[in-house]
Write a protein that holds these residues in place. Structure first.
Motif, PDB file in Angstrom:
ATOM      1  N   ARG A 361      46.627  -2.877  13.779  1.00 29.97           N
ATOM      2  CA  ARG A 361      46.155  -1.901  14.761  1.00 29.97           C
ATOM      3  C   ARG A 361      45.298  -0.837  14.083  1.00 29.97           C
ATOM      4  NH1 ARG A 361      51.159  -3.527  16.810  1.00 29.97           N
ATOM      5  NH2 ARG A 361      51.101  -4.038  19.034  1.00 29.97           N
ATOM      6  N   LEU A 362      44.079  -0.709  14.538  1.00 30.42           N
ATOM      7  CA  LEU A 362      43.169   0.304  14.014  1.00 30.42           C
ATOM      8  C   LEU A 362      43.470   1.631  14.706  1.00 30.42           C
ATOM      9  CD1 LEU A 362      40.755   0.335  12.023  1.00 30.42           C
ATOM     10  CD2 LEU A 362      39.253   0.143  14.016  1.00 30.42           C
ATOM     11  N   PRO A 363      43.622   2.723  13.959  1.00 30.91           N
ATOM     12  CA  PRO A 363      43.934   4.006  14.601  1.00 30.91           C
ATOM     13  C   PRO A 363      42.851   4.427  15.595  1.00 30.91           C
ATOM     14  CG  PRO A 363      44.206   4.142  12.214  1.00 30.91           C
ATOM     15  CD  PRO A 363      43.532   2.841  12.496  1.00 30.91           C
ATOM     16  N   ILE A 364      43.266   5.029  16.688  1.00 36.46           N
ATOM     17  CA  ILE A 364      42.309   5.578  17.645  1.00 36.46           C
ATOM     18  C   ILE A 364      41.588   6.781  17.031  1.00 36.46           C
ATOM     19  CG2 ILE A 364      42.102   6.767  19.872  1.00 36.46           C
ATOM     20  CD1 ILE A 364      44.437   5.105  20.870  1.00 36.46           C
ATOM     21  N   GLN A 365      42.336   7.548  16.243  1.00 38.77           N
ATOM     22  CA  GLN A 365      41.806   8.798  15.690  1.00 38.77           C
ATOM     23  C   GLN A 365      41.735   8.724  14.169  1.00 38.77           C
ATOM     24  OE1 GLN A 365      44.324  12.338  16.086  1.00 38.77           O
ATOM     25  NE2 GLN A 365      42.509  13.493  16.727  1.00 38.77           N
ATOM     26  N   CYS A 366      40.622   9.161  13.618  1.00 39.76           N
ATOM     27  CA  CYS A 366      40.488   9.219  12.167  1.00 39.76           C
ATOM     28  C   CYS A 366      41.474  10.258  11.621  1.00 39.76           C
ATOM     29  CB  CYS A 366      39.061   9.597  11.773  1.00 39.76           C
ATOM     30  SG  CYS A 366      38.849   9.868   9.990  1.00 39.76           S
ATOM     31  N   PRO A 367      42.348   9.879  10.679  1.00 37.61           N
ATOM     32  CA  PRO A 367      43.333  10.839  10.163  1.00 37.61           C
ATOM     33  C   PRO A 367      42.719  11.936   9.299  1.00 37.61           C
ATOM     34  CG  PRO A 367      43.507   8.738   9.019  1.00 37.61           C
ATOM     35  CD  PRO A 367      42.533   8.528  10.118  1.00 37.61           C
ATOM     36  N   SER A 368      41.440  11.791   8.934  1.00 46.57           N
ATOM     37  CA  SER A 368      40.801  12.805   8.093  1.00 46.57           C
ATOM     38  C   SER A 368      40.028  13.835   8.918  1.00 46.57           C
ATOM     39  CB  SER A 368      39.860  12.140   7.087  1.00 46.57           C
ATOM     40  OG  SER A 368      39.197  13.096   6.293  1.00 46.57           O
ATOM     41  N   CYS A 369      39.074  13.352   9.740  1.00 49.66           N
ATOM     42  CA  CYS A 369      38.256  14.291  10.517  1.00 49.66           C
ATOM     43  C   CYS A 369      38.754  14.468  11.947  1.00 49.66           C
ATOM     44  CB  CYS A 369      36.797  13.844  10.522  1.00 49.66           C
ATOM     45  SG  CYS A 369      36.493  12.345  11.497  1.00 49.66           S
ATOM     46  N   HIS A 370      39.718  13.630  12.362  1.00 47.03           N
ATOM     47  CA  HIS A 370      40.352  13.697  13.686  1.00 47.03           C
ATOM     48  C   HIS A 370      39.420  13.311  14.832  1.00 47.03           C
ATOM     49  CE1 HIS A 370      43.690  15.516  11.601  1.00 47.03           C
ATOM     50  NE2 HIS A 370      42.900  16.476  11.144  1.00 47.03           N
ATOM     51  N   GLY A 371      38.301  12.668  14.520  1.00 51.42           N
ATOM     52  CA  GLY A 371      37.430  12.157  15.568  1.00 51.42           C
ATOM     53  C   GLY A 371      38.036  10.928  16.229  1.00 51.42           C
ATOM     54  N   LEU A 372      37.632  10.663  17.469  1.00 50.77           N
ATOM     55  CA  LEU A 372      38.162   9.529  18.222  1.00 50.77           C
ATOM     56  C   LEU A 372      37.172   8.363  18.200  1.00 50.77           C
ATOM     57  CD1 LEU A 372      39.609  11.348  21.377  1.00 50.77           C
ATOM     58  CD2 LEU A 372      40.798  10.702  19.271  1.00 50.77           C
ATOM     59  N   PHE A 373      37.700   7.156  17.990  1.00 56.41           N
ATOM     60  CA  PHE A 373      36.903   5.927  18.004  1.00 56.41           C
ATOM     61  C   PHE A 373      35.686   6.040  17.082  1.00 56.41           C
ATOM     62  CE2 PHE A 373      38.893   6.357  22.236  1.00 56.41           C
ATOM     63  CZ  PHE A 373      39.721   5.240  22.199  1.00 56.41           C
ATOM     64  N   THR A 374      35.927   6.407  15.852  1.00 52.67           N
ATOM     65  CA  THR A 374      34.823   6.653  14.912  1.00 52.67           C
ATOM     66  C   THR A 374      34.669   5.558  13.863  1.00 52.67           C
ATOM     67  OG1 THR A 374      36.283   7.918  13.453  1.00 52.67           O
ATOM     68  CG2 THR A 374      35.093   9.147  15.162  1.00 52.67           C
ATOM     69  N   PHE A 375      35.487   4.498  13.914  1.00 52.71           N
ATOM     70  CA  PHE A 375      35.471   3.509  12.843  1.00 52.71           C
ATOM     71  C   PHE A 375      34.419   2.429  13.058  1.00 52.71           C
ATOM     72  CE2 PHE A 375      39.807   5.176  12.391  1.00 52.71           C
ATOM     73  CZ  PHE A 375      39.785   5.474  11.035  1.00 52.71           C
ATOM     74  N   LYS A 376      33.795   2.040  11.960  1.00 49.75           N
ATOM     75  CA  LYS A 376      32.888   0.899  11.942  1.00 49.75           C
ATOM     76  C   LYS A 376      33.399  -0.061  10.883  1.00 49.75           C
ATOM     77  CE  LYS A 376      28.036  -0.445  11.607  1.00 49.75           C
ATOM     78  NZ  LYS A 376      26.636   0.039  11.421  1.00 49.75           N
ATOM     79  N   ASN A 377      33.567  -1.322  11.272  1.00 51.96           N
ATOM     80  CA  ASN A 377      34.194  -2.297  10.386  1.00 51.96           C
ATOM     81  C   ASN A 377      33.167  -3.241   9.779  1.00 51.96           C
ATOM     82  OD1 ASN A 377      36.545  -1.119  11.227  1.00 51.96           O
ATOM     83  ND2 ASN A 377      37.141  -2.778  12.605  1.00 51.96           N
ATOM     84  N   LYS A 378      33.427  -3.641   8.539  1.00 53.42           N
ATOM     85  CA  LYS A 378      32.552  -4.574   7.845  1.00 53.42           C
ATOM     86  C   LYS A 378      33.396  -5.511   7.002  1.00 53.42           C
ATOM     87  CE  LYS A 378      28.629  -4.842   4.654  1.00 53.42           C
ATOM     88  NZ  LYS A 378      27.692  -4.069   3.788  1.00 53.42           N
ATOM     89  N   GLU A 379      33.090  -6.809   7.103  1.00 49.46           N
ATOM     90  CA  GLU A 379      33.817  -7.791   6.304  1.00 49.46           C
ATOM     91  C   GLU A 379      33.206  -7.858   4.915  1.00 49.46           C
ATOM     92  OE1 GLU A 379      35.316 -12.453   6.548  1.00 49.46           O
ATOM     93  OE2 GLU A 379      34.499 -11.448   8.316  1.00 49.46           O
ATOM     94  N   GLU A 380      34.063  -7.808   3.903  1.00 51.70           N
ATOM     95  CA  GLU A 380      33.582  -7.807   2.525  1.00 51.70           C
ATOM     96  C   GLU A 380      34.182  -8.982   1.761  1.00 51.70           C
ATOM     97  OE1 GLU A 380      33.899  -3.907   0.825  1.00 51.70           O
ATOM     98  OE2 GLU A 380      32.533  -3.045   2.314  1.00 51.70           O
ATOM     99  N   LEU A 381      34.326  -8.877   0.463  1.00 54.69           N
ATOM    100  CA  LEU A 381      34.751  -9.991  -0.369  1.00 54.69           C
ATOM    101  C   LEU A 381      36.121 -10.525   0.041  1.00 54.69           C
ATOM    102  CD1 LEU A 381      33.635  -8.727  -3.904  1.00 54.69           C
ATOM    103  CD2 LEU A 381      32.536 -10.484  -2.490  1.00 54.69           C
TER     104      LEU A 381
END
Length: 422
Positions: A361-381
């Motif tokens: 489960r991806l958090p709704i809120q960033c635990p650092s800046c407390h913004g909502l729905f701020t994540f962008k995901n990228k697949e890496e190695l």
């Protein structure tokens, strides 16, 4: 060849191609039936010949045609063993050997409405709904499940579909004794018939901390084992072991998220010889979100009678995206016929690169800046998915690694297409 207008003996009630009733041809190799109108040549068979003519349904024709193994059935041997072999349908015995009744292949004038090897299986089903008394029966998952199956059993000569709602509120020893007498009476008809498909829905609360299940509105059991001992008395256990029993635990996820309760659930799956047990891990479980899953379960595994396998379970899970967002699904399977029977457990997670990386489960809120729905995901190695906060000046990120021993169940083939109409 048997020709009948309703379910008779061991055959199904409805045509497995169009799912309609009416004048049906009964396959001589399996329980499937087929509407006689789907084969043009049937009406040309003289009435005096029909009793001696054997009928092979399209499904058996395809399955046997693909088989490379020898057969002890002379009727099976009459079917050409080659993929794409012309469909003959009707066979007649001449000098102890079956040959096609018609010189040319028959014409099949319908299409598949379900999978090509499915059935419309109307063999006996018994639904037992065990629910905490304070939880409503009307509109419950078990009730909806039962009513979805009813149309397939409307024309039965005998009652092959049975539903029993057993509410419980066991606050005293006297309450427990009343429950024992009631549930023993409810399952008693199962003692007098052949093997049935029994589906037990348990609808109750679980303790938030210990994962134990509730006997009564405000009373949780001391252990999961104790709960099963009271709710499933010995006579009931003996009956359930005889039949093909599935158990669906509609309660909050503490039952499977707490080690002691989870292990006890596995133990009872083996003790009761439950073939399939399904539970959910959502901490605040909402049973209503499972309705689409269980309606699909009824159609695919009970009516169409398809093999219980990942490829078919994947179809149901893809139809149940609301459930996937809400909860992981746990499946326990036990086969008492195995030489060394054990409970095999699988966990199914809905995955989505953007919102549920590898099922986490991806958090709704960033635990650092407390913004909502701020994540962008990228697949890496190595398949790791990194979620980074896209808010300016925020450097928070989180990495989700693919769990070990996982298989991604691919989305079933096919899609909906939108067309414009005048």
């Amino acid at each position: 060849m048997a020709v009948f207008s309703m379910h008779k003996g061991t055959h199904d009630s409805f045509c497995y191609l169009c799912q309609n009733g009416g004048c049906a041809l009964a396959c001589d190799l399996c329980p499937r039936v087929l509407c006689s109108e789907h084969i043009e040549q049937f009406k040309t068979i003289p009435a005096q010949d029909r009793a001696s003519v054997r009928f092979v349904c399209p499904a058996c024709h395809v399955i046997i045609g693909r088989s490379r193994t020898s057969s002890t059935s002379s009727l099976r041997d009459a079917i050409q063993r080659a993929p794409g072999a012309p469909y003959r349908a009707f066979y007649i015995e001449v000098n102890k050997k079956f040959t096609p009744y018609f010189a040319n292949p028959v014409n099949l004038t319908t299409e598949y409405h379900i999978s090509q090897s499915a059935r419309v299986n109307t063999s006996p089903i018994f639904i037992l709904h065990l629910r905490l008394e304070c939880l409503e029966e009307e509109g419950s998952v078990a009730s909806v499940f039962f009513h979805a199956l009813k149309p397939y059993f409307a024309n039965e000569d005998t009652i092959h579909l049975h539903y029993a709602d057993v509410p419980f509120n066991l606050n005293t020893d006297s309450d427990a004794e009343k429950h024992r007498r009631l549930i023993t009476t409810v399952v008693e008809p199962l003692s007098h018939q052949g093997k049935a498909r029994v589906l037990v829905f348990v609808y109750t609360h679980s303790h938030d901390v210990h994962g134990t299940l509730y006997y009564g509105t405000n009373l949780a059991s001391q252990t999961v084992d104790n709960w099963f001992d009271v709710l499933f008395p010995p006579d009931v256990r003996d009956v359930l072991r005889v039949h093909d029993t599935s158990l669906f635990m509609l309660c909050c996820g503490a039952l499977v998220n707490t080690t002691q309760s989870y292990q006890a659930l596995k133990g009872n799956c083996a003790t009761l010889q439950i073939r399939r047990l399904i539970a959910f891990e959502a901490s605040h479980f909402q049973a209503a979100l499972t309705v689409s899953f269980f309606l699909g379960y009824a159609q695919k595994f009970l009516i169409e009678n398809v093999t219980f396998a990942d490829m078919h379970l994947a179809d149901l899970l893809w139809q149940s995206l609301s459930l996937g967002r809400h909860s992981r699904v746990l499946l326990m399977q036990y086969n008492p016929e195995d030489p060394s029977p054990r409970v095999a457990v699988s966990e199914y997670r809905w995955i989505h690169k953007g919102v549920r990386p590898w099922g986490y489960r991806l958090p709704i809120q960033c635990p650092s800046c407390h913004g909502l729905f701020t994540f962008k995901n990228k697949e890496e190695l190595r398949g790791a998915i990194v979620s980074r906060c896209k808010t300016r000046d925020c450097t928070y990120s989180q990495t989700f690694n693919r769990p070990d021993d996982t298989v991604v169940l691919k989305r079933p083939e096919g899609a909906w297409m939108k067309l414009g109409r005048e």
